[in-house]
Design an enzyme around this catalytic site. Structure first.
Site, PDB file in Angstrom:
ATOM      1  N   SER A  72       0.832  -1.196   0.000  1.00 25.69           N
ATOM      2  CA  SER A  72       0.000   0.000   0.000  1.00 25.69           C
ATOM      3  C   SER A  72       0.873   1.254   0.000  1.00 25.69           C
ATOM      4  CB  SER A  72      -0.923   0.015   1.226  1.00 25.69           C
ATOM      5  OG  SER A  72      -0.187   0.332   2.397  1.00 25.69           O
ATOM      6  N   SER A  74       0.723   3.727   2.257  1.00 24.43           N
ATOM      7  CA  SER A  74       0.626   4.394   3.557  1.00 24.43           C
ATOM      8  C   SER A  74       1.956   4.929   4.065  1.00 24.43           C
ATOM      9  CB  SER A  74       0.025   3.449   4.601  1.00 24.43           C
ATOM     10  OG  SER A  74       0.925   2.400   4.915  1.00 24.43           O
ATOM     11  N   LYS A 129       4.436   0.590   9.790  1.00 26.08           N
ATOM     12  CA  LYS A 129       4.228   2.000  10.129  1.00 26.08           C
ATOM     13  C   LYS A 129       5.474   2.510  10.854  1.00 26.08           C
ATOM     14  CE  LYS A 129      -0.150   1.706   8.829  1.00 26.08           C
ATOM     15  NZ  LYS A 129      -0.617   2.304   7.561  1.00 26.08           N
ATOM     16  N   SER A 217      -3.439   6.726   5.448  1.00 28.09           N
ATOM     17  CA  SER A 217      -2.841   5.694   6.286  1.00 28.09           C
ATOM     18  C   SER A 217      -3.810   5.295   7.393  1.00 28.09           C
ATOM     19  CB  SER A 217      -1.529   6.199   6.914  1.00 28.09           C
ATOM     20  OG  SER A 217      -1.034   5.260   7.862  1.00 28.09           O
TER      21      SER A 217
END
Length: 264
Positions: A72, A74, A129, A217
């Protein structure tokens, strides 16, 4: 993924047990009898060949480094869709495969680390993250600005980002450098209004994580069951990009310039 770890562990144990039992008991009997009918069984032959390979892969993947693919946007602009990364598996302690239980403590995440983990609400999958809040921190997010213990972070505007990975309908985004203590890094802002505003106090044994692509995100700001990442859900620290292509066979875009880039 849990299913892959489970299959790898089961195959390693199975081939190891077959090879060991044959070596301790059945090989000696075959040797004593001799003859063509007493050749090594095919199952034993395959187990002897595959066990060392499976054991090495299991040890490296569980305790040294594990590859992941970024699915992704994010973590843009620092990580792009199609980046293949390596994750340090011993940075935060040695953990058992499958159940992820720590059995040797080595270190703890630092502010700014990019971590791979299993989110509390999606334990079957691995997410990535950046650690923003440590245990005891008061984290705020208002007007696209992060604050830590009441102190807003400083931001330097670097220009306009118009590269790969922007969401549908967005032609560009604002590229900034966020002055996170000890780990300045780039972030993106796509929307004029902030997404996921609020304030959170990080409990003991937990961390607060956010994506670098702040308006795209799903991170601790938006998690509903709990806004925090438990320490036991950590998988490791991302440290290197070793390949970039859209799929495993590189039929789509391929960017050799990203190979070997360290993850900041």
């Amino acid at each position: 993924m849990v299913w892959f770890e489970t299959i790898l562990v089961v195959l390693t144990l199975l081939t190891g047990v077959i090879w060991l039992l044959d070596k301790l008991f059945f090989a000696k009997r075959r040797s004593a009898r001799g003859g063509l009918l007493d050749e090594e069984p095919v199952l034993v032959d395959y187990s002897r060949a595959f066990f060392p390979v499976l054991a090495i892969v299991l040890v490296l993947r569980s305790f040294v480094a594990e590859p992941y693919k970024i699915p992704s946007s994010s973590m843009m602009p620092n990580l792009l869709i199609g980046d293949f990364i390596l994750v340090n598996k011993f940075a935060y302690g040695l953990r058992l495969p499958i159940n992820n239980r720590k059995f040797v403590a080595i270190g703890e995440p630092k502010r700014g680390d990019v971590v791979v983990f299993k989110p509390p609400h999606d334990p079957e999958n691995n997410w990535i993250k950046r650690v923003i809040g440590l245990p005891g921190d008061r984290i705020g997010f208002q007007g696209n600005t992060v604050s830590i213990n009441g102190q807003p972070l400083a931001y330097q505007t670097l220009g306009t980002y118009a590269g790969r990975g922007l969401p549908m309908g967005a032609e560009s985004a604002t590229l900034l450098e966020e002055q996170l203590p000890g780990r300045p890094h780039k972030v993106l802002e796509v929307l004029e209004r902030a997404t996921g505003e609020g304030e959170w106090i990080v409990p003991p044994g937990h961390y607060f994580v956010m994506g670098d692509n702040r308006d795209n995100s799903e991170d601790g700001r938006l998690w509903t069951q709990t806004h925090f990442l438990p320490e036991e859900n950590l998988r490791g620290k991302a440290f290197l990009i070793w390949l970039n292509c859209e799929d495993w066979f590189c039929k789509g875009s391929f960017e050799p310039s990203r190979i070997g880039n360290r993850i900041q």
